[in-house]
Enzyme design. Structure first.
Site, PDB file in Angstrom:
ATOM      1  N   ASP A 430      -0.982  13.841  -0.487  1.00 34.75           N
ATOM      2  CA  ASP A 430      -0.504  15.125  -0.723  1.00 34.75           C
ATOM      3  C   ASP A 430      -1.481  16.316  -1.400  1.00 34.75           C
ATOM      4  O   ASP A 430      -2.114  15.833  -2.285  1.00 34.75           O
ATOM      5  CB  ASP A 430       0.921  15.106  -1.417  1.00 34.75           C
ATOM      6  N   GLU A 486      -4.008  15.602   3.320  1.00 30.06           N
ATOM      7  CA  GLU A 486      -3.715  16.781   3.767  1.00 30.06           C
ATOM      8  C   GLU A 486      -4.494  17.689   3.303  1.00 30.06           C
ATOM      9  O   GLU A 486      -4.746  18.093   2.076  1.00 30.06           O
ATOM     10  CB  GLU A 486      -2.086  17.127   2.877  1.00 30.06           C
TER      11      GLU A 486
END
Length: 803
Positions: A430, A486
């Site tokens: 993330d 990401e």
């Protein structure tokens, strides 16, 4: 309280470490401290002053036998209070970090570069619930510390016991220090975290942040993996399913005996196998506090929760309250339940990836709680400004100091643990761009390895070769698993196509999502960009030496509209979040197909189903790795809410009843499309397609239209299994009749047409009247023609003319 008298002794320093451990037999709330003094004995050797203090509820006799050479022997005799646990304490070793069971005891080791004192706290579960420390052992900086690592070896019976630490030092936020000896802190290396047992249930008194402690490991905790081995699929062959562990089975319609748990998810894996998924990406299931955002939501009449889990408390521990076992066996049963989920997935040919959040922690900014990292070594674990403020590249209050030497080693150790001990197959990171930012050592030499001429160096500067990414990419274990970034963060760093990759990292391709949404809904100017997406985005990845499989293609994910909402709403409807609709993305690139909301005319509803099929078909025929969001396979709706992070309710729950209702409709289409992709050799290429294999078309063969107003893209692809396939997208509001490539001796046969009603949208071999459906278009196909509705897509397959 009885206190032993200070006992001076003449002892050789070389023997101090050997006999000091004999003093270490402690009981409840005891401590031992040692002080070294320089003096002379009768033969000129150094001596050590030993002081024993704070020993409660016991009587000790200390006998010292010293010789003229300075050698000494020390013995302790302890009279214990009946029923009190006895622990023998030795110096311990600085490696490995964490709590490690061995040789009849447990070695505890933890890193803190700035603490002046450390205390190991031991708990029984009942004492933890009562906020009492069962045993505490003060660590001596002379003998329980090596470099920055505090350590101690404790022998004794640890079954059903937990541990934490207290650290002392300066409480000086402006200098980056938050030491507070009154707080009991969680070891970052704890393998299971115990606090509350039941998901979403407050402690008595309404406490959202109950005291936490780590599981103390025991030596007989072996798990039966039944010979489980990594599946090691080539990444090009993956079909990823983004799944929320609790949301997958929490709804009553799941009909599992343990809804919302690892066990419940394991019981429903057959669905994913049927869907054709061979990889699940679990949304955060490392320990977090689901009550972190606890407050009453007057809109829904229920309390808000941290449902998604992007706020990690501990990175080694699986989320205990996702386990049907809860706190049983001090968290060991929960660990084994997670392992069972992985093992059962592997049995079905499904790999398991973890979504990990190494960009920030649950401790937030200076107003957040002191739980672990902040109280242990705040200036090491977080990116700090020169006056102690927290850099906030994560948008969540703090930023993990990933490229600090100690922190990057922590991250490597953690990832290795999940691979070697938990058998996961890889990770999605993330806000991974934060892991490329420089650490807050305030010294360019520590960051770059050399001085810099300019004095404009700032913490968080993006690095071309980030030390952490370098270590992971070249690690003998981690370099062999899936690593997905990401490739952006909340500080404006956007690295899609540019993330440091060492040729092994993949990226969530946000540009794929945005381009496909624009083209499918009929926006001008995207035909060329859409073609790039179909090829695996060579415009992003080819120049850097990467391949199509470095692109993780997705149309929808947990953050944003679901697939059904993407074609139902032009605007977000997030009022139920309690933030006056200010949260969530405003630019969704969605289209409601003519009417806003679920209640629409039959014409609009038909168009919406067509568009959903178009999106899914596009995902399955694109080079790269497709990712499906949980529930999209049956058309799950969140009512237009594009930021459901705080909802532990039907908005985020997989609706098994709805899936069954649509089994003959959209779910069938998705299942058949994933199977088709897996059957086609040409739809998961190792490298970008070339003209030898791929040919572009417009409404006429070999004449693609890349103009600004073009809304038609078609291509044919030779395939070792199917022979040749033809795929076309008409995203215009007008129907069109296209001319197909002429293949002498062969004929085109329709397979998929999203403009047709189910079950004729996919002419599978088991369709009873399949031949009749094919013959209905024979007069077009005999002339190499095919009619397409507006907003539709097709797949045709080449067959021998006499077949």
């Amino acid at each position: 309280m009885e206190l032993a008298k200070d006992v001076p002794s003449l002892v050789s320093p070389s023997t101090f470490g050997r006999w000091r451990s004999k003093l270490g037999v402690f009981g409840k709330h005891s401590s031992v401290s040692a002080k070294r003094e320089r003096s002379r004995d009768l033969v000129g050797t150094s001596v050590v002053m030993i002081t024993m203090s704070g020993i409660r509820n016991r009587r000790e006799s200390l006998v010292i036998n010293a010789s003229s050479t300075g050698a000494a022997e020390v013995e302790t005799a302890v009279a214990e209070r009946p029923g009190l646990a006895v622990f023998k304490v030795l110096a311990g070793t600085p490696a490995p970090l964490g709590a490690t069971a061995c040789n009849g005891g447990v070695n505890f080791a933890i890193c803190s570069s700035s603490a002046s004192a450390a205390t190991l706290c031991l708990f029984t579960l009942s004492d933890l619930k009562a906020n009492r420390v069962t045993e505490q052992i003060s660590l001596d900086p002379l003998f329980n510390k090596t470099g920055d690592i505090w350590h101690v070896f404790v022998q004794g019976e640890f079954k059903d016991m937990l541990y934490g630490y207290k650290f002392d030092g300066r409480f000086s936020p402006e200098e980056g220090h938050y030491f507070d000896y009154s707080r009991i802190l969680l070891d970052p290396y704890a393998k299971a975290v115990i606090s509350r047992g039941d998901y979403g249930v407050l402690e008595p008194g309404g406490d959202c942040w109950s005291q936490m402690a780590g599981m103390i490991p025991i030596s007989d905790d072996e798990f039966d993996w039944e010979g489980d081995l990594p599946l090691n699929y080539p990444q090009k062959d993956l079909i990823i399913y983004e799944m929320h562990v609790r949301g997958f089975t929490r709804h009553d319609s799941s009909q599992t005996d343990s809804p919302g748990t690892y066990r419940g998810a394991a019981n429903k894996l057959d669905h994913l196998e049927e869907l054709g998924v061979n990889c699940i990406e679990l949304m955060p299931c490392q320990e977090f506090n689901e009550l972190e955002y606890f407050s009453f939501n007057s809109i829904l009449g229920e309390n808000k929760s941290n449902f998604w889990g992007y706020s990690t408390v501990n990175y080694f521990s699986p989320m205990i309250r996702y386990s049907s076992a809860g706190m049983n066996n001090c968290g060991l049963d929960a660990i084994n339940e997670f392992k069972t989920l992985v093992k059962e997935a592997h049995k079905r040919g499904i790999e398991v990836l973890l979504d990990v959040v190494f960009n920030h922690t649950a401790e937030g900014n200076e107003n957040g709680p002191i739980l672990s990292f902040r109280g242990i070594d705040n200036s090491t674990y977080y990116m700090l400004a020169p006056k102690g403020g927290f850099y906030n590249y994560s948008g969540c209050g703090n930023t993990f100091n990933c490229n600090h030497p100690a922190v990057r080693q922590f991250i490597i150790d953690c990832l290795r643990y999940w691979v070697t001990e938990m058998h996961v197959d890889g990770f999605r990171f993330d806000l991974a761009s934060i892991m490329t930012r420089s650490s807050s050592l305030w010294d360019p030499v520590n960051v770059y390895g050399h001085p810099i001429e300019s004095d404009s160096f700032t913490t968080g500067t993006p690095l071309g070769s980030p030390p952490l990414i370098d270590m992971m990419s070249n690690d003998p274990i981690l370099s062999k698993v899936k690593l997905i970034a990401e490739a952006w963060d909340a500080g404006g760093l956007y690295q899609v196509g540019k993330f440091p990759h060492w040729s092994i990292w993949s990226e969530w391709n946000g540009q794929y999502r945005d381009t496909v949404r624009q083209f499918i809904k009929g926006t001008n100017g995207f035909s060329g960009a859409f073609a790039q997406c179909l090829c695996g985005s060579p415009n992003l990845y080819q120049e850097g030496g990467r391949k199509p499989w470095n692109s993780i293609n997705f149309v929808c994910a947990h953050d944003g509209f679901t697939l059904a909402d993407l074609v139902t709403y032009n605007n977000k409807y997030n009022l139920s979040n309690g933030e006056d609709n200010r949260d969530g993305e405003n630019h969704n690139l969605s289209w409601n197909c003519g009417e806003e909301g679920e209640f629409a005319s039959i014409t609009v509803r038909r168009l919406r189903k067509r568009q959903m099929r178009n999106f899914f078909l596009c995902l399955m025929v694109s080079q790269g790795v497709p990712m499906i969001y949980m529930g999209d396979e049956y058309g799950h709706t969140k009512g237009g809410n594009n930021n459901t992070y705080c909802h532990d309710n039907y908005l985020n729950y997989f609706r098994w009843d709805r899936k069954e209702e649509s089994s003959s409709d959209f779910y069938r289409f998705c299942r058949l499309m994933t199977k088709f992709r897996q059957e086609c050799e040409s739809l998961g290429l190792e490298d970008f397609p070339t003209a030898e294999r791929l040919q572009w078309h417009g409404r006429h063969p070999g004449m693609p239209d890349w103009s600004e107003t073009s809304r038609f893209v078609a291509f044919s692809m030779t395939d070792a299994v199917k022979g040749e396939i033809y795929v076309a997208f008409n995203t215009s509001h007008l129907p069109v009749t296209i001319t197909l490539p002429n293949r002498p001796g062969y004929r085109w046969e329709p397979l998929v047409d999203t403009g047709k009603p189910t079950p004729y949208d996919f002419l599978s071999d088991d369709l009873p009247d399949r031949d009749t459906a094919v013959k209905q278009y024979a007069h077009f196909l005999n002339s190499d023609l095919y009619p397409m509705l507006s907003y539709s897509s097709i797949i045709l397959v080449l067959h021998p003319a006499d077949a």
